[in-house]
Design a protein around this motif. Sequence first.
Motif, PDB file in Angstrom:
ATOM      1  N   GLU A 285       0.836  -1.211   0.000  1.00  0.00           N
ATOM      2  CA  GLU A 285       0.000   0.000   0.000  1.00  0.00           C
ATOM      3  C   GLU A 285       0.864   1.251   0.000  1.00  0.00           C
ATOM      4  OE1 GLU A 285      -2.659   2.414   3.275  1.00  0.00           O
ATOM      5  OE2 GLU A 285      -2.705   0.208   3.321  1.00  0.00           O
ATOM      6  N   PHE A 286       1.899   1.261   0.841  1.00  0.00           N
ATOM      7  CA  PHE A 286       2.771   2.428   0.916  1.00  0.00           C
ATOM      8  C   PHE A 286       3.550   2.610  -0.377  1.00  0.00           C
ATOM      9  CE2 PHE A 286       2.954   1.396   5.683  1.00  0.00           C
ATOM     10  CZ  PHE A 286       1.815   2.142   5.923  1.00  0.00           C
ATOM     11  N   ALA A 287       3.941   1.493  -0.992  1.00  0.00           N
ATOM     12  CA  ALA A 287       4.683   1.574  -2.247  1.00  0.00           C
ATOM     13  C   ALA A 287       3.818   2.184  -3.345  1.00  0.00           C
ATOM     14  CB  ALA A 287       5.165   0.184  -2.653  1.00  0.00           C
ATOM     15  N   ILE A 288       2.556   1.771  -3.390  1.00  0.00           N
ATOM     16  CA  ILE A 288       1.642   2.337  -4.391  1.00  0.00           C
ATOM     17  C   ILE A 288       1.434   3.826  -4.147  1.00  0.00           C
ATOM     18  CG2 ILE A 288      -0.737   2.272  -5.247  1.00  0.00           C
ATOM     19  CD1 ILE A 288      -0.721  -0.743  -4.668  1.00  0.00           C
ATOM     20  N   LEU A 292       2.357   7.046  -6.650  1.00  0.00           N
ATOM     21  CA  LEU A 292       1.377   8.052  -7.067  1.00  0.00           C
ATOM     22  C   LEU A 292       1.777   9.462  -6.655  1.00  0.00           C
ATOM     23  CD1 LEU A 292      -1.948   6.150  -6.255  1.00  0.00           C
ATOM     24  CD2 LEU A 292      -0.883   6.488  -8.504  1.00  0.00           C
ATOM     25  N   GLY A 293       2.935   9.609  -6.025  1.00  0.00           N
ATOM     26  CA  GLY A 293       3.431  10.948  -5.716  1.00  0.00           C
ATOM     27  C   GLY A 293       3.593  11.266  -4.249  1.00  0.00           C
ATOM     28  N   TYR A 294       3.204  10.345  -3.364  1.00  0.00           N
ATOM     29  CA  TYR A 294       3.401  10.582  -1.933  1.00  0.00           C
ATOM     30  C   TYR A 294       4.895  10.562  -1.606  1.00  0.00           C
ATOM     31  CZ  TYR A 294      -1.463  10.294  -0.376  1.00  0.00           C
ATOM     32  OH  TYR A 294      -2.794  10.556  -0.138  1.00  0.00           O
ATOM     33  N   THR A 295       5.298  11.494  -0.801  1.00  0.00           N
ATOM     34  CA  THR A 295       6.694  11.529  -0.359  1.00  0.00           C
ATOM     35  C   THR A 295       6.863  10.648   0.883  1.00  0.00           C
ATOM     36  OG1 THR A 295       6.340  13.432   1.079  1.00  0.00           O
ATOM     37  CG2 THR A 295       6.929  13.886  -1.225  1.00  0.00           C
ATOM     38  N   GLN A 296       8.135  10.437   1.232  1.00  0.00           N
ATOM     39  CA  GLN A 296       8.413   9.671   2.451  1.00  0.00           C
ATOM     40  C   GLN A 296       7.791  10.348   3.668  1.00  0.00           C
ATOM     41  OE1 GLN A 296      12.561   8.827   3.109  1.00  0.00           O
ATOM     42  NE2 GLN A 296      12.313   8.750   5.330  1.00  0.00           N
ATOM     43  N   THR A 376       9.708   2.779   2.862  1.00  0.00           N
ATOM     44  CA  THR A 376       9.345   1.609   2.059  1.00  0.00           C
ATOM     45  C   THR A 376       9.843   1.759   0.625  1.00  0.00           C
ATOM     46  OG1 THR A 376       7.366   1.263   3.383  1.00  0.00           O
ATOM     47  CG2 THR A 376       7.414   0.208   1.229  1.00  0.00           C
ATOM     48  N   SER A 377      10.494   0.699   0.116  1.00  0.00           N
ATOM     49  CA  SER A 377      11.025   0.695  -1.247  1.00  0.00           C
ATOM     50  C   SER A 377       9.957   0.212  -2.216  1.00  0.00           C
ATOM     51  CB  SER A 377      12.265  -0.200  -1.334  1.00  0.00           C
ATOM     52  OG  SER A 377      12.651  -0.378  -2.673  1.00  0.00           O
ATOM     53  N   ILE A 378       9.716   0.996  -3.282  1.00  0.00           N
ATOM     54  CA  ILE A 378       8.692   0.611  -4.262  1.00  0.00           C
ATOM     55  C   ILE A 378       9.092  -0.669  -4.979  1.00  0.00           C
ATOM     56  CG2 ILE A 378       7.480   1.332  -6.349  1.00  0.00           C
ATOM     57  CD1 ILE A 378       7.937   4.219  -5.493  1.00  0.00           C
ATOM     58  N   LEU A 379      10.313  -0.745  -5.484  1.00  0.00           N
ATOM     59  CA  LEU A 379      10.755  -1.901  -6.255  1.00  0.00           C
ATOM     60  C   LEU A 379      10.786  -3.163  -5.415  1.00  0.00           C
ATOM     61  CD1 LEU A 379      13.657  -0.267  -8.319  1.00  0.00           C
ATOM     62  CD2 LEU A 379      11.307  -0.779  -9.071  1.00  0.00           C
ATOM     63  N   LEU A 380      11.251  -3.018  -4.147  1.00  0.00           N
ATOM     64  CA  LEU A 380      11.343  -4.196  -3.282  1.00  0.00           C
ATOM     65  C   LEU A 380       9.967  -4.749  -2.982  1.00  0.00           C
ATOM     66  CD1 LEU A 380      13.158  -6.056  -1.585  1.00  0.00           C
ATOM     67  CD2 LEU A 380      12.855  -4.459   0.325  1.00  0.00           C
ATOM     68  N   THR A 381       9.004  -3.873  -2.816  1.00  0.00           N
ATOM     69  CA  THR A 381       7.649  -4.320  -2.483  1.00  0.00           C
ATOM     70  C   THR A 381       6.955  -4.938  -3.683  1.00  0.00           C
ATOM     71  OG1 THR A 381       7.522  -2.514  -0.906  1.00  0.00           O
ATOM     72  CG2 THR A 381       5.461  -3.568  -1.483  1.00  0.00           C
TER      73      THR A 381
END
Length: 727
Positions: A285-288, A292-296, A376-381
């Motif tokens: 969920e955090f990766a998505i 979509l533009g959410y920052t850390q 959270t890493s997008i690619l890892l997730t």
Amino acid sequence: MLNTWRISWRNIIDNKKRFCLTLLAIILGTSFVTAMLVADKTTNDVFDYYEQMYVGNADYWVLSDEHTYPEEMIAPIQNDPIVTNTLEALDKHAFFELEGDRSINERAVRITGVSDQNSPLLKLPVIEGELDNQGLVVPKNVANLLGVGVGDTVRLANMGEAQVSAIIEYTQLLASPSNWESAESSSFRIMAPLDLLREWTGNDHDISYMRFQVQGDGTDLFQSLQQQFRDTDVFIQPVVADDLQSNDIGGLYTFFYLIAALSMFISGFIVFNMIYTSVIERRKEFAIMKSLGYTQRAVSKLVLMEMLLLSLLGTVIGVPLGIWLGDEFMDVLLGVFEFDMVYTLNWQLPALTAIIIGVLFPIAFSLFPIYYAGKTSILLTLKSETETKHSSKRLWQRAVVGAVLLCLGFFDHPAAYIAIIAGVILLFPMLLLGLNKLLNPILKQLFQYPGIMAANHISQQLNRNANTAAILAIGISVILLLGAVIKSAPEGFENDIRNTYGGDLKITSEAPWSEEDRAKLLSYKEITAVEPFTEATPITWETMSGESRQFSVLAVSEEGPALFADPDEKGLLKQLKLNPSMLLGERAFKEWGGQIGEHIQMNTLNGRQSFEVVGVVQTSHYSGYVAFMDESHLQHEFGWTNSFDLLLTAEQEAYNTIREQIWSEFGGQLSKVQTVEDEIRSTTSAVSGCYVVYDDRISEYWHCKYVGDEYNGTDNGDWDDACTWLH
């Protein structure tokens, strides 16, 4: 912004089971913190209330190391223009005339005659009747035992009779036994008008003590009176509201804070595990969101808002629940006392503090999961990894840090306990891995495939499982620690009391014991030794920070009884004999705040003096809030020559016989007979079960600190009856 809060709320209630468990943990942690803060503040207020109730705006005492002194000696004080109020008192021991078969010691009563029952220097909480300066003032528990009420007549053997004019609640001045068993060793207390007591006794010119109030600080008057009373049996001391000699509530406060910290720690760990699990499960969920533009920062902020909602909700429920628990705890705590102690629940400031703690501590324990969510890493997730891989290097680094912290636990410092706990937590993953390997074959053999899955799950979720196991282990260890303390403490107390009590029985008299009295006691075939127990009390002194305190100074000598324990006891006694110096008990030394070799300032009978502190020792007398001085120097420096207590050595089988003989022969002046077994039982029963109170321990709680004859030394043994369950 409102939509963001709604999203956060929907997120936290999405998994209802986890939501309920996390909320419950916050509620329990906040409620226990609130309850302990409320109990801490209220208990402190209770002791302050009873302390101040006795002081009654008095500034100074005029006392004597004899039982009484001529009233004419304080006539100049009564006429001094800066003196605003005075109160004179005379104490006399007598015996009730009662129907039924009651022994002489059960009927013993100390009558305090006062010049004005309505004096502003005397506070008596009246339940029934009025203070008319005509009749007797009787505590409620004594009235119940005697079966008397307002208007009823109380008869005193060989003295007279008078009607009861008022029944009062507990007050230190008239602390009395609440049952006949306690009355075997301690006398009752009632109050009478001074003129009436003088009529009964024929003592028209003497008083036991006087206290008075002045305008300003009265320093000049105090110093002039010190000079005036020099080399007499009379002395003056400032009235100091210091109850540390009669109770040790520091340990109770430590208990409060220990429970609060432990509950917050356990609740925080539960919150951490719940939030960490939620973050792990929501990584996709955090990766998505980040794609979509959410920052850390935005992701972490969302999780932070969720935690803030949880902590606010838990605090709103937990604080009122904690106030109620604090009230219930105070009822149980004060129920230990044999008398009914009144209290007003002080909850406002503790509740405000608990609100701040309740909101902040769940967030503090969730900072790492909040940070982890934002990282959270997008690619890892997106690879849909289901297993949590652990770096063996990081695991070993954690173990090394844990081992170092454990080693720090060997240092003698309070921070060592925190280091041990942190070290154990850091080492738990390694311990869990080792235990898993050890039990893996057994799990396979006993549970087959479910056992294999359980063993694999422990390794996959190693950190989370290790943290859960660690908090359970810490909770269980604390419970076992408290149980071990309660189990072993009585034996430790017994050894301390036997080693420092100084004899087998201690008897306290209204008047100083004479050489003839000692010879008569020594003639009893059951008694093998009679030693004087000389105590200068009350002695006011100053801490290193300049605060006024008071305690007793006990006389010791190389030939006398052992009143303290120390590996170099003989060397310390020789050092005391060389020059006027002091030994301090452990609690007194800590309160003083100085170092061995420095000087302590005291108001002695011969004026203000400075004494070197040559050592700190262990003693059971007054729980260590006491000082020791060589007998010869005590007499010279303090002018204290009389002993109101005697220590007897005898066989335990003869205790009852000796008690009866002493009450029969010395009953007219005797106020108390206590055996070392009485002291041990009262102390150990207080530790092993707070509801068990033996030998009128609690009803004597404040007794000797405030009454003239106690201050004169005639009943100062009652200090030992302080409620040691507070230790």
